[in-house]
Motif scaffolding. Sequence first.
Motif, PDB file in Angstrom:
ATOM      1  N   ASN A 196       0.842  -1.213   0.000  1.00  0.00           N
ATOM      2  CA  ASN A 196       0.000   0.000   0.000  1.00  0.00           C
ATOM      3  C   ASN A 196       0.871   1.255   0.000  1.00  0.00           C
ATOM      4  OD1 ASN A 196      -2.480  -1.298  -0.055  1.00  0.00           O
ATOM      5  ND2 ASN A 196      -2.682  -1.335   2.171  1.00  0.00           N
ATOM      6  N   ASP A 197       1.923   1.246   0.813  1.00  0.00           N
ATOM      7  CA  ASP A 197       2.841   2.394   0.839  1.00  0.00           C
ATOM      8  C   ASP A 197       3.485   2.609  -0.530  1.00  0.00           C
ATOM      9  OD1 ASP A 197       2.379   2.937   3.534  1.00  0.00           O
ATOM     10  OD2 ASP A 197       4.174   1.872   4.223  1.00  0.00           O
ATOM     11  N   LEU A 198       3.956   1.519  -1.132  1.00  0.00           N
ATOM     12  CA  LEU A 198       4.612   1.633  -2.439  1.00  0.00           C
ATOM     13  C   LEU A 198       3.636   2.127  -3.502  1.00  0.00           C
ATOM     14  CD1 LEU A 198       6.886  -1.555  -2.464  1.00  0.00           C
ATOM     15  CD2 LEU A 198       7.473   0.789  -1.783  1.00  0.00           C
ATOM     16  N   ALA A 199       2.399   1.629  -3.463  1.00  0.00           N
ATOM     17  CA  ALA A 199       1.387   2.085  -4.432  1.00  0.00           C
ATOM     18  C   ALA A 199       1.115   3.575  -4.255  1.00  0.00           C
ATOM     19  CB  ALA A 199       0.103   1.281  -4.267  1.00  0.00           C
ATOM     20  N   TYR A 200       1.013   4.018  -3.016  1.00  0.00           N
ATOM     21  CA  TYR A 200       0.774   5.428  -2.737  1.00  0.00           C
ATOM     22  C   TYR A 200       1.944   6.286  -3.239  1.00  0.00           C
ATOM     23  CZ  TYR A 200       0.275   9.771  -0.138  1.00  0.00           C
ATOM     24  OH  TYR A 200       0.179  11.100   0.200  1.00  0.00           O
ATOM     25  N   LEU A 201       3.171   5.866  -2.918  1.00  0.00           N
ATOM     26  CA  LEU A 201       4.358   6.629  -3.323  1.00  0.00           C
ATOM     27  C   LEU A 201       4.553   6.602  -4.835  1.00  0.00           C
ATOM     28  CD1 LEU A 201       6.735   5.561  -0.420  1.00  0.00           C
ATOM     29  CD2 LEU A 201       5.709   7.825  -0.766  1.00  0.00           C
ATOM     30  N   GLU A 202       4.194   5.497  -5.468  1.00  0.00           N
ATOM     31  CA  GLU A 202       4.278   5.445  -6.927  1.00  0.00           C
ATOM     32  C   GLU A 202       3.274   6.413  -7.547  1.00  0.00           C
ATOM     33  OE1 GLU A 202       4.776   2.040 -10.273  1.00  0.00           O
ATOM     34  OE2 GLU A 202       2.994   1.839  -9.018  1.00  0.00           O
ATOM     35  N   GLY A 203       2.090   6.472  -6.989  1.00  0.00           N
ATOM     36  CA  GLY A 203       1.073   7.409  -7.475  1.00  0.00           C
ATOM     37  C   GLY A 203       1.501   8.860  -7.355  1.00  0.00           C
ATOM     38  N   LYS A 204       2.333   9.148  -6.380  1.00  0.00           N
ATOM     39  CA  LYS A 204       2.869  10.502  -6.191  1.00  0.00           C
ATOM     40  C   LYS A 204       4.106  10.755  -7.052  1.00  0.00           C
ATOM     41  CE  LYS A 204       0.149  12.072  -2.922  1.00  0.00           C
ATOM     42  NZ  LYS A 204      -0.689  13.241  -3.116  1.00  0.00           N
ATOM     43  N   GLY A 205       4.591   9.715  -7.745  1.00  0.00           N
ATOM     44  CA  GLY A 205       5.748   9.882  -8.617  1.00  0.00           C
ATOM     45  C   GLY A 205       7.089   9.747  -7.930  1.00  0.00           C
ATOM     46  N   TYR A 206       7.111   9.281  -6.690  1.00  0.00           N
ATOM     47  CA  TYR A 206       8.358   9.166  -5.950  1.00  0.00           C
ATOM     48  C   TYR A 206       9.143   7.899  -6.275  1.00  0.00           C
ATOM     49  CZ  TYR A 206       6.480  12.889  -3.010  1.00  0.00           C
ATOM     50  OH  TYR A 206       5.965  14.061  -2.563  1.00  0.00           O
ATOM     51  N   LEU A 207       8.457   6.869  -6.730  1.00  0.00           N
ATOM     52  CA  LEU A 207       9.134   5.606  -6.993  1.00  0.00           C
ATOM     53  C   LEU A 207       8.438   4.873  -8.122  1.00  0.00           C
ATOM     54  CD1 LEU A 207       7.279   3.082  -5.725  1.00  0.00           C
ATOM     55  CD2 LEU A 207       8.163   3.987  -3.596  1.00  0.00           C
ATOM     56  N   GLN A 208       9.118   3.858  -8.608  1.00  0.00           N
ATOM     57  CA  GLN A 208       8.574   2.967  -9.635  1.00  0.00           C
ATOM     58  C   GLN A 208       8.607   1.575  -9.043  1.00  0.00           C
ATOM     59  OE1 GLN A 208       7.639   3.441 -13.085  1.00  0.00           O
ATOM     60  NE2 GLN A 208       7.024   1.310 -12.914  1.00  0.00           N
ATOM     61  N   ARG A 209       7.444   0.926  -9.016  1.00  0.00           N
ATOM     62  CA  ARG A 209       7.431  -0.456  -8.550  1.00  0.00           C
ATOM     63  C   ARG A 209       7.986  -1.345  -9.649  1.00  0.00           C
ATOM     64  NH1 ARG A 209       1.570  -1.510  -6.260  1.00  0.00           N
ATOM     65  NH2 ARG A 209       1.065  -0.268  -8.059  1.00  0.00           N
ATOM     66  N   HIS A 223       8.991   0.425 -17.326  1.00  0.00           N
ATOM     67  CA  HIS A 223       8.301   0.843 -18.546  1.00  0.00           C
ATOM     68  C   HIS A 223       8.451  -0.173 -19.674  1.00  0.00           C
ATOM     69  CE1 HIS A 223       8.098   4.562 -16.329  1.00  0.00           C
ATOM     70  NE2 HIS A 223       9.408   4.655 -16.335  1.00  0.00           N
ATOM     71  N   LYS A 224       8.409  -1.463 -19.320  1.00  0.00           N
ATOM     72  CA  LYS A 224       8.693  -2.496 -20.322  1.00  0.00           C
ATOM     73  C   LYS A 224       7.659  -2.534 -21.441  1.00  0.00           C
ATOM     74  CE  LYS A 224       7.067  -6.136 -17.265  1.00  0.00           C
ATOM     75  NZ  LYS A 224       7.487  -7.346 -16.555  1.00  0.00           N
ATOM     76  N   ASP A 225       6.402  -2.244 -21.155  1.00  0.00           N
ATOM     77  CA  ASP A 225       5.397  -2.230 -22.234  1.00  0.00           C
ATOM     78  C   ASP A 225       5.683  -1.115 -23.234  1.00  0.00           C
ATOM     79  OD1 ASP A 225       4.095  -4.397 -21.109  1.00  0.00           O
ATOM     80  OD2 ASP A 225       2.650  -3.155 -20.014  1.00  0.00           O
ATOM     81  N   ALA A 226       6.063   0.050 -22.726  1.00  0.00           N
ATOM     82  CA  ALA A 226       6.386   1.172 -23.614  1.00  0.00           C
ATOM     83  C   ALA A 226       7.632   0.862 -24.446  1.00  0.00           C
ATOM     84  CB  ALA A 226       6.600   2.452 -22.803  1.00  0.00           C
ATOM     85  N   LYS A 227       8.640   0.270 -23.813  1.00  0.00           N
ATOM     86  CA  LYS A 227       9.859  -0.078 -24.540  1.00  0.00           C
ATOM     87  C   LYS A 227       9.574  -1.117 -25.620  1.00  0.00           C
ATOM     88  CE  LYS A 227      12.758   1.009 -20.613  1.00  0.00           C
ATOM     89  NZ  LYS A 227      13.623   0.486 -19.565  1.00  0.00           N
ATOM     90  N   ALA A 228       8.723  -2.074 -25.314  1.00  0.00           N
ATOM     91  CA  ALA A 228       8.366  -3.098 -26.308  1.00  0.00           C
ATOM     92  C   ALA A 228       7.631  -2.464 -27.490  1.00  0.00           C
ATOM     93  CB  ALA A 228       7.522  -4.192 -25.660  1.00  0.00           C
ATOM     94  N   ARG A 229       6.747  -1.498 -27.211  1.00  0.00           N
ATOM     95  CA  ARG A 229       6.022  -0.809 -28.296  1.00  0.00           C
ATOM     96  C   ARG A 229       6.980   0.012 -29.157  1.00  0.00           C
ATOM     97  NH1 ARG A 229       2.334   0.083 -24.192  1.00  0.00           N
ATOM     98  NH2 ARG A 229       3.017   2.212 -23.933  1.00  0.00           N
ATOM     99  N   ILE A 230       7.893   0.714 -28.514  1.00  0.00           N
ATOM    100  CA  ILE A 230       8.888   1.508 -29.243  1.00  0.00           C
ATOM    101  C   ILE A 230       9.714   0.585 -30.136  1.00  0.00           C
ATOM    102  CG2 ILE A 230      11.038   2.828 -28.981  1.00  0.00           C
ATOM    103  CD1 ILE A 230       9.746   3.975 -26.349  1.00  0.00           C
ATOM    104  N   ALA A 231      10.171  -0.520 -29.578  1.00  0.00           N
ATOM    105  CA  ALA A 231      11.004  -1.465 -30.334  1.00  0.00           C
ATOM    106  C   ALA A 231      10.241  -2.032 -31.524  1.00  0.00           C
ATOM    107  CB  ALA A 231      11.472  -2.593 -29.417  1.00  0.00           C
ATOM    108  N   LYS A 232       8.995  -2.404 -31.322  1.00  0.00           N
ATOM    109  CA  LYS A 232       8.201  -2.980 -32.415  1.00  0.00           C
ATOM    110  C   LYS A 232       8.026  -1.965 -33.544  1.00  0.00           C
ATOM    111  CE  LYS A 232       4.011  -5.527 -33.402  1.00  0.00           C
ATOM    112  NZ  LYS A 232       2.808  -6.140 -32.879  1.00  0.00           N
ATOM    113  N   GLU A 233       7.720  -0.740 -33.186  1.00  0.00           N
ATOM    114  CA  GLU A 233       7.532   0.315 -34.186  1.00  0.00           C
ATOM    115  C   GLU A 233       8.841   0.602 -34.925  1.00  0.00           C
ATOM    116  OE1 GLU A 233       6.042   3.183 -36.660  1.00  0.00           O
ATOM    117  OE2 GLU A 233       4.887   1.810 -35.398  1.00  0.00           O
ATOM    118  N   LEU A 234       9.915   0.721 -34.186  1.00  0.00           N
ATOM    119  CA  LEU A 234      11.216   1.013 -34.791  1.00  0.00           C
ATOM    120  C   LEU A 234      11.646  -0.091 -35.750  1.00  0.00           C
ATOM    121  CD1 LEU A 234      13.843   2.779 -34.812  1.00  0.00           C
ATOM    122  CD2 LEU A 234      14.697   1.163 -33.110  1.00  0.00           C
TER     123      LEU A 234
END
Length: 170
Positions: free
Chosen positions: A42-55, A79-90
């Motif tokens: 719960n703490d990690l989810a809260y802090l991720e939502g605030k932009g302090y960390l990446q789970r 950000h593995k989904d974004a990287k996979a999309r970038i790679a596929k497009e490239l």
Amino acid sequence: MNNSKRARERQTEIRQILQEREVVSVNEFCAHFGASIATIRNDLAYLEGKGYLQRVKGGAMSCEGKARSTSVAARLNLHKDAKARIAKELVSSEIKPDMTVILDAGSTGYYVAKELARQKIPCTVITTSAKTMMLLAPVEGMTVFTAGGKYDASQDAWHGKGALESVRDM
């Protein structure tokens, strides 16, 4: 979300710990604070939502402060989904058979290599990444060159003067 003084203090300390260490597991946080997995998550989810960390799988890494050298293992999960999309497009739009492609040791470069392997595009790849080399070397029609230099296990790559000279001489 528990917003008690104790939760806020724990969240502040989580942020401080992540500034000192690259990646910290949920279990390590649980042991450190004597808290349950649910509380830490719960703490990690809260802090991720605030932009302090990446789970990341099994834990978290900081998004705060100055950029620092993080291991490739940690970066591969960010950000593995974004990287996979970038790679596929490239790969689909820019890389043609028999081209020479240079991939650094970055995590997005590794996703490009994965897509090259998936599409089985015959080409030449020059890389400083051991992971990329090992992924592409067995692919039929793929020629892989690596740069020498000193191997850095945390980055899974070769660095240094030797690495630069090897690529320049190709």
